[in-house]
Design an enzyme around this catalytic site. Structure first.
Site, PDB file in Angstrom:
ATOM      1  N   ASP A  12      -3.942  -1.136 -46.460  1.00  0.00           N
ATOM      2  CA  ASP A  12      -3.650  -0.842 -47.862  1.00  0.00           C
ATOM      3  C   ASP A  12      -2.211  -1.147 -48.267  1.00  0.00           C
ATOM      4  OD1 ASP A  12      -6.264   0.104 -48.044  1.00  0.00           O
ATOM      5  OD2 ASP A  12      -5.664   2.107 -47.420  1.00  0.00           O
ATOM      6  N   GLY A  27      -1.306  -3.874 -49.742  1.00  0.00           N
ATOM      7  CA  GLY A  27      -1.288  -4.720 -50.943  1.00  0.00           C
ATOM      8  C   GLY A  27      -1.585  -6.166 -50.592  1.00  0.00           C
ATOM      9  N   LYS A  28      -2.388  -6.360 -49.547  1.00  0.00           N
ATOM     10  CA  LYS A  28      -2.679  -7.726 -49.077  1.00  0.00           C
ATOM     11  C   LYS A  28      -3.398  -8.559 -50.145  1.00  0.00           C
ATOM     12  CE  LYS A  28      -4.688  -5.844 -45.507  1.00  0.00           C
ATOM     13  NZ  LYS A  28      -4.152  -4.475 -45.418  1.00  0.00           N
ATOM     14  N   ASN A  70     -14.917  -2.898 -44.270  1.00  0.00           N
ATOM     15  CA  ASN A  70     -14.023  -1.727 -44.248  1.00  0.00           C
ATOM     16  C   ASN A  70     -12.760  -2.028 -45.051  1.00  0.00           C
ATOM     17  OD1 ASN A  70     -13.296  -3.630 -42.282  1.00  0.00           O
ATOM     18  ND2 ASN A  70     -12.596  -2.119 -40.788  1.00  0.00           N
ATOM     19  N   GLY A  74     -10.554  -3.318 -48.276  1.00  0.00           N
ATOM     20  CA  GLY A  74     -10.684  -3.285 -49.727  1.00  0.00           C
ATOM     21  C   GLY A  74      -9.438  -3.914 -50.300  1.00  0.00           C
ATOM     22  N   HIS A  75      -9.509  -5.195 -50.610  1.00  0.00           N
ATOM     23  CA  HIS A  75      -8.326  -5.900 -51.096  1.00  0.00           C
ATOM     24  C   HIS A  75      -8.377  -5.994 -52.618  1.00  0.00           C
ATOM     25  CE1 HIS A  75      -7.771  -7.806 -46.850  1.00  0.00           C
ATOM     26  NE2 HIS A  75      -7.701  -6.503 -46.866  1.00  0.00           N
ATOM     27  N   GLN A  82      -6.890  -4.672 -42.728  1.00  0.00           N
ATOM     28  CA  GLN A  82      -6.290  -3.490 -42.106  1.00  0.00           C
ATOM     29  C   GLN A  82      -4.799  -3.741 -41.832  1.00  0.00           C
ATOM     30  OE1 GLN A  82      -9.602  -4.501 -40.475  1.00  0.00           O
ATOM     31  NE2 GLN A  82     -10.280  -3.452 -42.317  1.00  0.00           N
ATOM     32  N   SER A  90       7.848  -1.024 -54.220  1.00  0.00           N
ATOM     33  CA  SER A  90       9.114  -0.290 -54.292  1.00  0.00           C
ATOM     34  C   SER A  90       9.287   0.300 -55.691  1.00  0.00           C
ATOM     35  CB  SER A  90      10.301  -1.156 -53.904  1.00  0.00           C
ATOM     36  OG  SER A  90      10.062  -2.488 -54.172  1.00  0.00           O
ATOM     37  N   GLY A  96       4.885  -4.573 -58.891  1.00  0.00           N
ATOM     38  CA  GLY A  96       3.771  -4.102 -59.713  1.00  0.00           C
ATOM     39  C   GLY A  96       2.510  -4.828 -59.305  1.00  0.00           C
TER      40      GLY A  96
HETATM   41  P1  IMO Z   1      -7.552  -2.822 -45.816  1.00  0.00           P
HETATM   42  O1  IMO Z   1      -7.871  -4.214 -45.371  1.00  0.00           O
HETATM   43  C1  IMO Z   1      -6.856   1.304 -44.643  1.00  0.00           C
HETATM   44  C2  IMO Z   1      -9.206   2.894 -41.319  1.00  0.00           C
HETATM   45  C3  IMO Z   1     -10.239   3.947 -41.622  1.00  0.00           C
HETATM   46  C4  IMO Z   1     -10.257   4.719 -40.317  1.00  0.00           C
HETATM   47  C5  IMO Z   1     -10.027   3.634 -39.279  1.00  0.00           C
HETATM   48  C6  IMO Z   1     -11.303   3.125 -38.622  1.00  0.00           C
HETATM   49  O2  IMO Z   1      -8.002  -2.478 -47.167  1.00  0.00           O
HETATM   50  O3  IMO Z   1      -6.094  -2.543 -45.610  1.00  0.00           O
HETATM   51  P2  IMO Z   1     -13.345   1.664 -39.442  1.00  0.00           P
HETATM   52  O4  IMO Z   1     -14.221   1.793 -40.653  1.00  0.00           O
HETATM   53  O5  IMO Z   1     -12.608   0.370 -39.370  1.00  0.00           O
HETATM   54  O6  IMO Z   1     -14.060   1.998 -38.186  1.00  0.00           O
HETATM   55  O7  IMO Z   1     -12.264   2.831 -39.615  1.00  0.00           O
HETATM   56  O8  IMO Z   1      -9.393   2.561 -39.951  1.00  0.00           O
HETATM   57  N1  IMO Z   1      -9.342   1.648 -42.099  1.00  0.00           N
HETATM   58  C7  IMO Z   1      -8.531   1.298 -43.100  1.00  0.00           C
HETATM   59  N2  IMO Z   1      -7.497   1.947 -43.662  1.00  0.00           N
HETATM   60  N3  IMO Z   1      -7.156   0.077 -45.089  1.00  0.00           N
HETATM   61  C8  IMO Z   1      -8.172  -0.609 -44.515  1.00  0.00           C
HETATM   62  O9  IMO Z   1      -8.426  -1.888 -44.824  1.00  0.00           O
HETATM   63  C9  IMO Z   1      -8.946   0.005 -43.496  1.00  0.00           C
HETATM   64  N4  IMO Z   1     -10.006  -0.358 -42.755  1.00  0.00           N
HETATM   65  C10 IMO Z   1     -10.234   0.650 -41.886  1.00  0.00           C
HETATM   66  O10 IMO Z   1      -9.880   4.747 -42.714  1.00  0.00           O
HETATM   67  O11 IMO Z   1      -9.145   5.590 -40.266  1.00  0.00           O
HETATM   68 MG    MG Z   2      -7.592  -1.235 -48.685  1.00  0.00          MG
END
Ligand code: IMO
Ligand code: MG
Length: 430
Positions: free
Chosen positions: A14, A16-17, A39, A41-42, A232, A340, A421
């Site tokens: 998360d 901000g990719k 998993n 969410g971009h 992630q 920031s 932003g």
């Molecule tokens: P993006 O790409 C934030 C976290 C889950 C959990 C752990 C394992 O949007 O940054 P999983 O479903 O992969 O078995 O969960 O990883 N997690 C994320 N946290 N952003 C994500 O993706 C995540 N994908 C998995 O909340 O703690």
């Molecule tokens: Mg995300």
């Protein structure tokens, strides 16, 4: 021969990719996802609209960009179809802009149930998984039982599906999980109804172009520029993250090689994205987590609620010890600092510059970051200026520039992009 540039998250996801890949995509002909699955969410915001991408690379909105779902991704046909339907509705010509690796593993409905079964069995020790079936699907891949996109095009898919499902039933039996419940979480209805959706989605997937990702990418590098998009973050990496509270893939830079079939010497720039503070969803250690009003303020100002699950994200100060660790592992060449502008209204801004573990100060992450860690902070005077409208570097307040300089010195890598932003335009390239 061109090199493939990589963009990845340096924290717990998360960062901000989505926004950054969308902004960078303009410079590339191709964008490839190399690991993870729905998993992720971009989030992308432009032209007054917002989109959340799960499995589809964030270059999908750019005309002339080909997007690749790499072999390292775990692919859920149901989630994919839903994502495609939403994009088609918005007028995005997905089939022209997307190809799939035949070697990407498929998430079955029972993988998602297994995720729920494992979490239920873990009780208080649960990972806080997104319940998208990621862990069980990668487990089957590694234990050599998985099904791949290429399998749906070959004979005998139904048979293979049945065999794998039977294994999953046994596993759920042993975990005491009732897969006959109706409705059954995380589905809306029964497993049977979900399987119906699954097979419809499989037919839909068959209408897409499948490639041998490794040939496709290496051939494309002769003339094209390619960006590899991570999901992630490094602190969720299965090897280097806060194990076992991690995801099940290699989220760090080497995952791009394995997940796309490119050799290490073909990696070019590595863009490492971080937020000016830290967040985490799900369970697991988080040394700089704040449980007070400052944490709540960060959550409110940064709208820190999960894009996939809607869960409130845990918030805390920036952790430079963990960030430097990620910079080293990923071989980051360019840092990208996000959000920031969310710190505009803070009198004092803290960054953690070392840890105290058992009373001993250290700049290294200990083996067990679940053990008590006391963060040692360096404090900065807030800039108390609205950064969100600033587009030129020399208009940035002095306090903010001092803060940037400090981070660059600590991390020994330049910050090349500052995002102020969510919109495409709110970006300073340095
Ligand atoms: P993006 O790409 C934030 C976290 C889950 C959990 C752990 C394992 O949007 O940054 P999983 O479903 O992969 O078995 O969960 O990883 N997690 C994320 N946290 N952003 C994500 O993706 C995540 N994908 C998995 O909340 O703690
Ligand atoms: Mg995300």
């Amino acid at each position: 021969m061109n090199k493939i540039d990589v963009v990845l998250g340096l924290q717990w996801g998360d960062e901000g990719k989505g926004k950054i890949v969308d902004v960078l995509a303009e410079r590339y002909n191709k964008v490839a996802r190399f690991q993870g699955g729905p998993n992720a969410g971009h989030s992308l915001h432009f032209g007054g609209k917002s989109f959340v991408l799960r499995s589809i690379p964030s270059g999908i909105f750019r005309d002339g960009t080909t997007n690749i779902i790499g072999n390292g991704v775990v692919f859920d046909p149901i989630a994919f179809k839903k994502e495609c339907d939403e994009l088609s509705e918005a007028g995005v010509p997905i089939r022209e802009r997307l190809v799939l690796s035949g070697k990407a593993h498929i998430i079955l409905p029972t993988h998602r149930l297994l995720d729920a079964a494992n979490e239920q069995a873990a009780g208080k020790g649960k990972i806080g998984s997104t319940l998208k079936g990621i862990g069980p699907c990668y487990t089957d891949k590694i234990s050599r039982h998985g099904l791949r996109i290429g399998d749906i095009l070959a004979d005998g898919f139904i048979d293979k599906y049945g065999k794998l499902k039977a294994r999953h039933y046994k596993e759920m039996d042993s975990l005491g999980f009732d897969y006959n419940a109706d409705p059954i979480k995380p589905f809306d209805g029964s497993l049977e109804a979900e399987e119906k959706k699954f097979f419809e989605a499989i037919e839909f997937v068959k209408t897409f172009r499948t490639v041998n990702c490794e040939y496709y990418i290496n051939e494309a590098l002769k003339s094209d520029s390619i960006l590899a998009e991570g999901a992630q973050g490094t602190m969720l990496d299965v090897d280097y993250g806060s194990y076992p509270f991690v995801t099940s893939s290699t989220t760090s830079c080497s995952g791009a090689c394995a997940g796309l079939g490119v050799a290490p010497q073909k990696i070019g720039k590595v863009f490492g994205i971080f937020k000016a503070y830290c967040t985490r969803v799900g369970s697991g250690p988080f040394p700089t987590e704040l449980f007070d009003q400052t944490g709540e303020k960060l959550r409110a100002v940064g709208h820190e609620f999960g894009a996939v699950t809607g869960r409130p994200r845990r918030c805390g100060w920036l952790d430079l010890v963990a960030l430097k660790y990620a910079v080293i592992i990923d071989g980051v060449t360019d840092l990208i600092m996000m959000k920031s502008d969310c710190l505009d209204d803070f009198d004092t801004i803290k960054v953690c510059t070392s840890y105290k573990v058992n009373g001993v100060q250290t700049n290294e992450l200990p083996f067990d970051i679940s053990a008590p860690i006391e963060p040692v902070y360096t404090e900065f005077k807030g800039w108390k200026t609205d950064l969100s409208g600033i587009r030129e570097e020399d208009k940035l307040p002095a306090n903010f520039r001092d803060y940037i300089k400090f981070m660059e010195e600590y991390l020994e890598v330049p910050i090349s992009i500052i995002s102020l932003g969510p919109d495409r335009e709110a970006t300073i390239f340095r």
